[in-house]
Design a protein around this motif. Sequence first.
Motif, PDB file in Angstrom:
ATOM      1  N   CYS A  10      94.580  79.154  59.820  1.00  0.00           N
ATOM      2  CA  CYS A  10      95.299  78.885  61.041  1.00  0.00           C
ATOM      3  C   CYS A  10      96.213  79.732  61.949  1.00  0.00           C
ATOM      4  CB  CYS A  10      95.258  77.836  61.425  1.00  0.00           C
ATOM      5  SG  CYS A  10      95.947  76.280  62.974  1.00  0.00           S
ATOM      6  N   PRO A  11      96.297  80.083  63.211  1.00  0.00           N
ATOM      7  CA  PRO A  11      98.015  80.548  63.194  1.00  0.00           C
ATOM      8  C   PRO A  11      98.866  80.133  63.655  1.00  0.00           C
ATOM      9  CG  PRO A  11      96.056  80.965  65.173  1.00  0.00           C
ATOM     10  CD  PRO A  11      95.382  79.990  63.704  1.00  0.00           C
ATOM     11  N   ASP A  12      99.788  80.674  62.838  1.00  0.00           N
ATOM     12  CA  ASP A  12     100.891  80.228  62.635  1.00  0.00           C
ATOM     13  C   ASP A  12     101.707  78.830  63.795  1.00  0.00           C
ATOM     14  OD1 ASP A  12     101.045  80.843  60.344  1.00  0.00           O
ATOM     15  OD2 ASP A  12     102.545  83.056  61.000  1.00  0.00           O
ATOM     16  N   GLY A  13     101.934  77.820  63.822  1.00  0.00           N
ATOM     17  CA  GLY A  13     102.907  76.980  64.167  1.00  0.00           C
ATOM     18  C   GLY A  13     101.880  75.994  65.032  1.00  0.00           C
ATOM     19  N   PHE A  14     100.743  75.987  64.497  1.00  0.00           N
ATOM     20  CA  PHE A  14      99.234  75.796  65.350  1.00  0.00           C
ATOM     21  C   PHE A  14      97.917  74.472  63.778  1.00  0.00           C
ATOM     22  CE2 PHE A  14     100.120  78.703  68.374  1.00  0.00           C
ATOM     23  CZ  PHE A  14      99.826  77.845  69.643  1.00  0.00           C
ATOM     24  N   GLU A  15      97.393  73.393  64.575  1.00  0.00           N
ATOM     25  CA  GLU A  15      96.427  73.122  63.251  1.00  0.00           C
ATOM     26  C   GLU A  15      95.100  73.209  63.900  1.00  0.00           C
ATOM     27  OE1 GLU A  15      98.589  69.302  62.688  1.00  0.00           O
ATOM     28  OE2 GLU A  15      97.541  68.384  64.205  1.00  0.00           O
ATOM     29  N   VAL A  16      94.688  72.416  63.456  1.00  0.00           N
ATOM     30  CA  VAL A  16      92.670  72.533  64.651  1.00  0.00           C
ATOM     31  C   VAL A  16      92.806  70.883  64.953  1.00  0.00           C
ATOM     32  CG1 VAL A  16      90.646  73.141  64.060  1.00  0.00           C
ATOM     33  CG2 VAL A  16      92.235  74.865  63.397  1.00  0.00           C
ATOM     34  N   GLU A  17      92.668  70.986  66.458  1.00  0.00           N
ATOM     35  CA  GLU A  17      92.106  70.054  66.980  1.00  0.00           C
ATOM     36  C   GLU A  17      89.622  70.045  65.921  1.00  0.00           C
ATOM     37  OE1 GLU A  17      93.801  67.735  70.900  1.00  0.00           O
ATOM     38  OE2 GLU A  17      92.659  69.791  70.832  1.00  0.00           O
ATOM     39  N   SER A  18      89.904  70.815  67.345  1.00  0.00           N
ATOM     40  CA  SER A  18      88.335  70.641  67.242  1.00  0.00           C
ATOM     41  C   SER A  18      87.905  72.181  66.970  1.00  0.00           C
ATOM     42  CB  SER A  18      87.581  70.027  67.887  1.00  0.00           C
ATOM     43  OG  SER A  18      87.598  71.282  69.333  1.00  0.00           O
ATOM     44  N   MET A  19      86.154  72.409  66.279  1.00  0.00           N
ATOM     45  CA  MET A  19      86.021  73.318  65.953  1.00  0.00           C
ATOM     46  C   MET A  19      84.658  73.596  67.133  1.00  0.00           C
ATOM     47  SD  MET A  19      86.833  74.812  62.355  1.00  0.00           S
ATOM     48  CE  MET A  19      86.015  76.519  62.832  1.00  0.00           C
ATOM     49  N   ASP A  20      83.659  74.697  67.694  1.00  0.00           N
ATOM     50  CA  ASP A  20      82.377  74.546  68.370  1.00  0.00           C
ATOM     51  C   ASP A  20      81.835  75.983  67.562  1.00  0.00           C
ATOM     52  OD1 ASP A  20      82.776  75.894  70.311  1.00  0.00           O
ATOM     53  OD2 ASP A  20      84.350  74.559  70.695  1.00  0.00           O
ATOM     54  N   TRP A  21      80.830  76.683  68.060  1.00  0.00           N
ATOM     55  CA  TRP A  21      80.199  77.649  67.991  1.00  0.00           C
ATOM     56  C   TRP A  21      78.333  78.013  69.429  1.00  0.00           C
ATOM     57  CZ3 TRP A  21      79.801  81.981  65.211  1.00  0.00           C
ATOM     58  CH2 TRP A  21      78.664  82.031  65.209  1.00  0.00           C
ATOM     59  N   ARG A  22      79.271  79.066  69.658  1.00  0.00           N
ATOM     60  CA  ARG A  22      79.063  79.113  70.868  1.00  0.00           C
ATOM     61  C   ARG A  22      77.906  80.411  70.550  1.00  0.00           C
ATOM     62  NH1 ARG A  22      82.689  76.987  75.199  1.00  0.00           N
ATOM     63  NH2 ARG A  22      83.762  75.615  74.481  1.00  0.00           N
ATOM     64  N   TYR A  23      76.275  80.853  71.336  1.00  0.00           N
ATOM     65  CA  TYR A  23      75.733  81.900  71.839  1.00  0.00           C
ATOM     66  C   TYR A  23      74.762  81.741  72.758  1.00  0.00           C
ATOM     67  CZ  TYR A  23      72.618  78.662  69.280  1.00  0.00           C
ATOM     68  OH  TYR A  23      71.659  77.288  69.049  1.00  0.00           O
ATOM     69  N   PRO A  24      74.404  83.036  73.280  1.00  0.00           N
ATOM     70  CA  PRO A  24      74.022  83.075  74.174  1.00  0.00           C
ATOM     71  C   PRO A  24      72.648  82.287  74.600  1.00  0.00           C
ATOM     72  CG  PRO A  24      74.474  85.342  73.552  1.00  0.00           C
ATOM     73  CD  PRO A  24      74.918  84.346  72.471  1.00  0.00           C
ATOM     74  N   GLU A  25      71.553  82.384  72.897  1.00  0.00           N
ATOM     75  CA  GLU A  25      70.569  81.377  73.610  1.00  0.00           C
ATOM     76  C   GLU A  25      70.841  80.391  73.020  1.00  0.00           C
ATOM     77  OE1 GLU A  25      70.204  85.852  71.785  1.00  0.00           O
ATOM     78  OE2 GLU A  25      71.602  83.722  71.028  1.00  0.00           O
ATOM     79  N   MET A  26      72.104  79.664  73.168  1.00  0.00           N
ATOM     80  CA  MET A  26      72.413  77.980  72.679  1.00  0.00           C
ATOM     81  C   MET A  26      71.931  76.708  73.598  1.00  0.00           C
ATOM     82  SD  MET A  26      76.349  77.532  73.953  1.00  0.00           S
ATOM     83  CE  MET A  26      77.343  77.544  75.366  1.00  0.00           C
ATOM     84  N   LYS A  27      71.300  76.068  73.179  1.00  0.00           N
ATOM     85  CA  LYS A  27      71.033  74.900  74.361  1.00  0.00           C
ATOM     86  C   LYS A  27      72.132  74.467  74.932  1.00  0.00           C
ATOM     87  CE  LYS A  27      65.903  72.974  72.514  1.00  0.00           C
ATOM     88  NZ  LYS A  27      66.002  71.652  71.812  1.00  0.00           N
ATOM     89  N   ALA A  28      72.828  74.573  73.990  1.00  0.00           N
ATOM     90  CA  ALA A  28      75.290  73.098  74.218  1.00  0.00           C
ATOM     91  C   ALA A  28      75.259  73.703  73.341  1.00  0.00           C
ATOM     92  CB  ALA A  28      74.509  72.521  74.642  1.00  0.00           C
ATOM     93  N   VAL A  29      76.726  73.746  73.845  1.00  0.00           N
ATOM     94  CA  VAL A  29      77.932  74.286  72.436  1.00  0.00           C
ATOM     95  C   VAL A  29      77.558  73.174  71.118  1.00  0.00           C
ATOM     96  CG1 VAL A  29      80.160  74.396  72.093  1.00  0.00           C
ATOM     97  CG2 VAL A  29      79.817  74.542  74.604  1.00  0.00           C
ATOM     98  N   GLU A  30      77.550  73.693  70.489  1.00  0.00           N
ATOM     99  CA  GLU A  30      77.318  72.941  68.447  1.00  0.00           C
ATOM    100  C   GLU A  30      78.677  72.903  68.197  1.00  0.00           C
ATOM    101  OE1 GLU A  30      74.904  74.886  65.925  1.00  0.00           O
ATOM    102  OE2 GLU A  30      73.089  75.822  67.694  1.00  0.00           O
ATOM    103  N   PRO A  31      79.282  71.296  68.219  1.00  0.00           N
ATOM    104  CA  PRO A  31      80.236  71.158  67.198  1.00  0.00           C
ATOM    105  C   PRO A  31      79.938  71.830  66.364  1.00  0.00           C
ATOM    106  CG  PRO A  31      79.079  68.899  68.889  1.00  0.00           C
ATOM    107  CD  PRO A  31      78.644  70.147  68.564  1.00  0.00           C
ATOM    108  N   LEU A  32      81.376  72.353  65.456  1.00  0.00           N
ATOM    109  CA  LEU A  32      81.338  72.540  63.833  1.00  0.00           C
ATOM    110  C   LEU A  32      82.522  71.608  63.037  1.00  0.00           C
ATOM    111  CD1 LEU A  32      81.638  76.051  63.857  1.00  0.00           C
ATOM    112  CD2 LEU A  32      79.612  75.027  62.966  1.00  0.00           C
ATOM    113  N   ASP A  33      81.828  71.232  62.091  1.00  0.00           N
ATOM    114  CA  ASP A  33      82.504  70.490  60.951  1.00  0.00           C
ATOM    115  C   ASP A  33      83.543  71.669  60.148  1.00  0.00           C
ATOM    116  OD1 ASP A  33      80.795  68.004  61.621  1.00  0.00           O
ATOM    117  OD2 ASP A  33      79.820  67.743  60.337  1.00  0.00           O
ATOM    118  N   PHE A  34      84.746  70.411  60.446  1.00  0.00           N
ATOM    119  CA  PHE A  34      85.300  71.658  59.397  1.00  0.00           C
ATOM    120  C   PHE A  34      86.430  70.308  57.906  1.00  0.00           C
ATOM    121  CE2 PHE A  34      88.173  70.493  63.374  1.00  0.00           C
ATOM    122  CZ  PHE A  34      89.054  70.477  62.570  1.00  0.00           C
TER     123      PHE A  34
END
Length: 700
Positions: free
Chosen positions: A647-671
Amino acid sequence: MQGGWNPKASRMAADRWFNRFIEYWTLPKAEAVLDHVRRADVQLVQCGNFGPDFYSMASDDTITRSWAGMPGFTVEENLEMAAELIPQIQAAGAVVVGQLTMTMHFGDHNKRIGLFGEPWEHMWTPEILGPAPFESVDDLVHLDEAGVPAPRVIEGRPYATYRGCVRNPDWLLVLKRMVDKGLELGLDGFNAIHNYESFCQCRHCTQYIRNHLHRTQAFEPQQMQALFGTDEIDAIERPMFPQDVDDATERRYKAVIEHAASLARKDAFDDVFIDHGRRQRPDLWLAQWYHKYGLRVNCERVGLPTERWATGEDYIWYSQGPYRWGSSLSQGYLADMGLQSRHMHAAGGGRPFVVNKYDYRRWRVWAAEATAHGGAAIAYHAGPPQPEETEAGLAPEDFYGPVIRAQRFLAAQESFLHPASTWSQVGLVFPRAQERDSEMECVDAFKRIGEWLEDARLLFDALLDEQLAERADRYRALILPDIVRLSREQIDLLQRYVEGGGVLLLTSASGRCDERGHEYEADPLADWRLSTEGVATEAFGQGYVVHLPTMSWDPVPTPIHTLDDAEMPVYPRLPDDPVGQTVIECLEECLGTYWLHSDAPWYVRVRGWLPEEESALVVHWINYLQDEQAVAETPIPIGPIHARIRCPDGFEVESMDWRYPEMKAVEPLDFEVKDGEIHFTIRSLIVHGMCVMHLRPAKN
């Protein structure tokens, strides 16, 4: 006729950034482009030709229309088509840039064909370019020693090829009239093409070289005597034909001539488009269509000093040559543009750039590369396939479907793409000082080591040697791939960098000479040359030095089966390269760990960015695995991909997702956070995907 104003184009003009782009060599029909612009939210359309090649061949019905660069059969017909189409494209929401050759046109000066004949008289009328400033074009083109036009006969081109001389102010006046006509039609800008000629034998070229020799004082009087039999520069009559001299003086003179030629091209461009064009329209969009096949050294602006390199130009364009339209993974041939894109982003200072790779098939790969590296997608040299299916079976839908989908995706994700800065752990230094003096092998180590970094999926940037003082501290590690020339100031900077905790990987040839190429009497980096037997590492101060001894950087010329056995340079891939593996392992040992790890195969590429308008880290992933025998682009998805990232210095991850041109919708990523790293899994990578880590300030 001036084009209509639209708010989106005006905002883009203020920012001078774009990434949704299409190009047509000849002027397209409205039905081919307007729907595309609207549906894909295209920001810039580059199309049509408005220079000497057009005027020389527009009325010649015996040639293929592409040589005139316009679809109609008379000058008037084509200009009317442009006047009708340009405002329609602008009303649809895009800026329109025309192409204008600065030199090339076709004809026969003996038979008075092309600009040597009727087309010259025809274009100098009030309805077209106004009154004729000169009686003929004969004295305005490249001349031979006898003072007559010097044509080139190139197989496949109509008649002979002539080149206007950009050192001749009268030729520049002709170009300015053509610029005026383009502005009258409503063009928003120009991409200048064919501005790549060196000097001819005319008096203007001779005097330009003399002036350059006076200005630079690059040679001692005795060297001038050896080169020309005189040390009086103004007495040199044939500066392009020096006498036989020692190899060092010959190489130096060739480099100085290339410096002069690069400056002459830039002077001409600035005169015609910046001083003249922007005097009439201050917001004129400008670029130059240049060539850098395989990162070759001898590109058209190679000899420019830093302060003149692409100054006043809004985007950078480099064509990459043939055989970049298909991979052969079993042979280790990827046909990717990662290193070229990183170089263009660094050299252009973050300006938009276009990698024109003539990839007539892998539309999604092309768009993915441009997006991942901060460039513009997509540049296609001749527009999409013709309305009818080609003999090979390629149909227009094979172009429009993936391209429009990719560009709509870019528009939807714009806040995650721009403005943004790269997030890179390693800086790979490019030998700009050596390149400027045309040292032809100076980029070999850069390319070989760059391939190792790409295959290992390291987060890295290219930076020019002249950018070291400004950018070195951005990276935890720096790599000097045969950066032979280093000034005392740069050496001092690198010593402070290492002593302060940085990691420096250098090859044996690095730092042997000063910035002018003169070898140091005492090797300033002697303590860092650790071994001649293999890769060696040693701590210095708080940092580390990794030394790589002299080795061959050469690729293997390989007939590529998917490209009809065209021979291309292929480097051993990292899984098959023991030296590369050792370098990657030593570098990580010195760094502690890499910021990104994954189990993706070698043919997956990555790039990291920190957007300014989103609190996020964006990592782009590109998959090059495809059905290489299919007519149309047929990706083969891979996955799952298991990855862990810092993770970049001074930050923490709140959420993650996966995006791509053919997607139906943004996909949440578990981490999951383990030992300070974020572990996650990408379900499937088709061609291009964005892993978005949404960040918040760290609690501690």
